[in-house]
Design a protein around this motif. Structure first.
Motif, PDB file in Angstrom:
ATOM      1  N   ALA A  42      37.712  30.388  61.014  1.00 32.93           N
ATOM      2  CA  ALA A  42      38.395  29.985  59.788  1.00 32.93           C
ATOM      3  C   ALA A  42      38.411  31.145  58.803  1.00 32.93           C
ATOM      4  N   HIS A  43      39.577  31.418  58.235  1.00 32.76           N
ATOM      5  CA  HIS A  43      39.695  32.516  57.286  1.00 32.76           C
ATOM      6  C   HIS A  43      40.609  32.191  56.101  1.00 32.76           C
ATOM      7  N   ILE A  44      41.060  30.947  56.023  1.00 31.85           N
ATOM      8  CA  ILE A  44      41.909  30.523  54.913  1.00 31.85           C
ATOM      9  C   ILE A  44      41.185  29.403  54.177  1.00 31.85           C
ATOM     10  N   GLY A  45      40.743  29.713  52.969  1.00 32.92           N
ATOM     11  CA  GLY A  45      40.022  28.728  52.172  1.00 32.92           C
ATOM     12  C   GLY A  45      40.967  27.729  51.539  1.00 32.92           C
ATOM     13  N   LEU A  46      40.592  26.451  51.564  1.00 32.52           N
ATOM     14  CA  LEU A  46      41.392  25.406  50.941  1.00 32.52           C
ATOM     15  C   LEU A  46      40.737  24.992  49.635  1.00 32.52           C
ATOM     16  N   THR A  47      41.537  24.931  48.583  1.00 32.67           N
ATOM     17  CA  THR A  47      41.015  24.562  47.275  1.00 32.67           C
ATOM     18  C   THR A  47      42.054  23.751  46.511  1.00 32.67           C
ATOM     19  N   SER A  48      41.636  23.163  45.411  1.00 34.33           N
ATOM     20  CA  SER A  48      42.509  22.340  44.590  1.00 34.33           C
ATOM     21  C   SER A  48      41.987  22.336  43.164  1.00 34.33           C
ATOM     22  N   ALA A  49      42.868  22.153  42.198  1.00 35.18           N
ATOM     23  CA  ALA A  49      42.444  22.080  40.792  1.00 35.18           C
ATOM     24  C   ALA A  49      41.920  20.701  40.433  1.00 35.18           C
ATOM     25  N   LYS A  50      42.241  19.709  41.239  1.00 39.09           N
ATOM     26  CA  LYS A  50      41.865  18.330  40.886  1.00 39.09           C
ATOM     27  C   LYS A  50      40.368  18.163  40.674  1.00 39.09           C
TER      28      LYS A  50
ATOM     29  N   ARG B 280      33.353  31.939  46.456  1.00 39.04           N
ATOM     30  CA  ARG B 280      33.371  33.040  47.420  1.00 39.04           C
ATOM     31  C   ARG B 280      34.140  34.223  46.859  1.00 39.04           C
ATOM     32  N   THR B 281      33.742  35.391  47.284  1.00 40.91           N
ATOM     33  CA  THR B 281      34.507  36.589  46.957  1.00 40.91           C
ATOM     34  C   THR B 281      35.807  36.526  47.733  1.00 40.91           C
ATOM     35  N   TRP B 282      36.906  36.857  47.079  1.00 40.97           N
ATOM     36  CA  TRP B 282      38.208  36.820  47.714  1.00 40.97           C
ATOM     37  C   TRP B 282      38.442  38.155  48.392  1.00 40.97           C
ATOM     38  N   THR B 283      38.406  38.151  49.715  1.00 42.00           N
ATOM     39  CA  THR B 283      38.589  39.380  50.492  1.00 42.00           C
ATOM     40  C   THR B 283      39.800  39.235  51.411  1.00 42.00           C
ATOM     41  N   ALA B 284      40.255  40.355  51.889  1.00 44.55           N
ATOM     42  CA  ALA B 284      41.365  40.351  52.842  1.00 44.55           C
ATOM     43  C   ALA B 284      40.892  39.763  54.158  1.00 44.55           C
ATOM     44  N   PRO B 285      41.787  39.103  54.891  1.00 44.07           N
ATOM     45  CA  PRO B 285      41.409  38.536  56.185  1.00 44.07           C
ATOM     46  C   PRO B 285      40.997  39.621  57.180  1.00 44.07           C
ATOM     47  N   PRO B 286      40.174  39.241  58.155  1.00 42.78           N
ATOM     48  CA  PRO B 286      39.801  40.217  59.186  1.00 42.78           C
ATOM     49  C   PRO B 286      41.043  40.736  59.918  1.00 42.78           C
ATOM     50  N   ASN B 287      40.980  41.967  60.352  1.00 47.27           N
ATOM     51  CA  ASN B 287      42.070  42.605  61.107  1.00 47.27           C
ATOM     52  C   ASN B 287      43.381  42.639  60.329  1.00 47.27           C
TER      53      ASN B 287
ATOM     54  N   LEU C 103      46.105  32.686  39.082  1.00 43.23           N
ATOM     55  CA  LEU C 103      45.966  33.927  38.317  1.00 43.23           C
ATOM     56  C   LEU C 103      44.495  34.276  38.088  1.00 43.23           C
ATOM     57  N   LEU C 104      43.655  33.272  37.887  1.00 47.93           N
ATOM     58  CA  LEU C 104      42.217  33.527  37.755  1.00 47.93           C
ATOM     59  C   LEU C 104      41.632  34.039  39.073  1.00 47.93           C
ATOM     60  N   PHE C 105      42.094  33.506  40.203  1.00 41.42           N
ATOM     61  CA  PHE C 105      41.660  34.016  41.514  1.00 41.42           C
ATOM     62  C   PHE C 105      41.936  35.509  41.580  1.00 41.42           C
ATOM     63  N   ILE C 106      43.184  35.871  41.257  1.00 45.14           N
ATOM     64  CA  ILE C 106      43.618  37.260  41.362  1.00 45.14           C
ATOM     65  C   ILE C 106      42.816  38.147  40.413  1.00 45.14           C
ATOM     66  N   THR C 107      42.649  37.697  39.183  1.00 40.00           N
ATOM     67  CA  THR C 107      41.944  38.487  38.170  1.00 40.00           C
ATOM     68  C   THR C 107      40.480  38.727  38.528  1.00 40.00           C
ATOM     69  N   HIS C 108      39.796  37.670  38.965  1.00 42.28           N
ATOM     70  CA  HIS C 108      38.349  37.760  39.213  1.00 42.28           C
ATOM     71  C   HIS C 108      37.990  38.010  40.676  1.00 42.28           C
ATOM     72  N   LYS C 109      38.993  37.995  41.550  1.00 43.10           N
ATOM     73  CA  LYS C 109      38.780  38.195  42.986  1.00 43.10           C
ATOM     74  C   LYS C 109      37.718  37.250  43.544  1.00 43.10           C
ATOM     75  N   GLN C 110      37.768  36.012  43.072  1.00 37.15           N
ATOM     76  CA  GLN C 110      36.868  34.965  43.548  1.00 37.15           C
ATOM     77  C   GLN C 110      37.652  33.674  43.745  1.00 37.15           C
ATOM     78  N   ILE C 111      37.207  32.895  44.717  1.00 38.49           N
ATOM     79  CA  ILE C 111      37.764  31.571  44.940  1.00 38.49           C
ATOM     80  C   ILE C 111      36.678  30.578  44.537  1.00 38.49           C
ATOM     81  N   PRO C 112      36.905  29.822  43.449  1.00 39.42           N
ATOM     82  CA  PRO C 112      35.859  28.908  42.992  1.00 39.42           C
ATOM     83  C   PRO C 112      35.684  27.716  43.925  1.00 39.42           C
ATOM     84  N   ALA C 113      34.469  27.232  43.990  1.00 34.97           N
ATOM     85  CA  ALA C 113      34.143  26.087  44.839  1.00 34.97           C
ATOM     86  C   ALA C 113      34.837  24.823  44.341  1.00 34.97           C
TER      87      ALA C 113
END
Length: 127
Positions: free
Chosen positions: A38-46, A100-107, A65-75
């Motif tokens: 798994a390399h695609i995180g699923l999230t929602s604002a709800k 999680r830290t937002w990083t590029a996918p493997p490969n 935009l917050l993801f992009i700015t802070h390079k993090q995906i909030p839980a």
């Protein structure tokens, strides 16, 4: 990846199954094997601010935009257990159960991407 994530026992499994099918077709189209991890995180604002009806679109844009700015995906807040009707096995998806830290996918070439689709008027797509 942003998903509707209503928390319902019927709607969420249908949504996940559709996304799994879409990504399976995408991998085949590009002659790529199915995701082994798994390399695609699923999230929602709800889970953070509730269901905002017409304001949900702008709330989603701000969150991306917050993801992009802070390079993090909030839980996802208040996440405790998986819906037993959702099978993530063999899919590229995982639930973002901790920040999680937002990083590029493997490969990959090091590029990160955000996907957001708001289906109520006005429709907003961010890729």
């Amino acid at each position: 990846m942003w998903w509707h994530g209503t928390g319902s026992s019927l709607g969420d499994p249908i949504e996940i199954q559709a996304m799994k099918k879409a990504f399976s077709v995408l991998y085949k189209k590009h002659n790529k094997p199915a995701a082994k991890q798994a390399h695609i995180g699923l999230t929602s604002a709800k889970t953070h601010i509730g269901h905002l009806e017409t304001a949900a679109g702008i709330a989603g844009i701000f969150k991306v935009l917050l993801f992009i700015t802070h390079k993090q995906i909030p839980a996802l807040l208040h996440f405790i257990t998986f819906n037993p009707y959702i099978n993530f096995k063999g899919s590229p998806f995982y639930i973002v159960d901790k920040t999680r830290t937002w990083t590029a996918p493997p490969n990959s070439d090091g590029t990160t991407a955000a996907s957001y689709n708001h289906l109520t008027p006005p429709t907003i797509n961010i890729y």
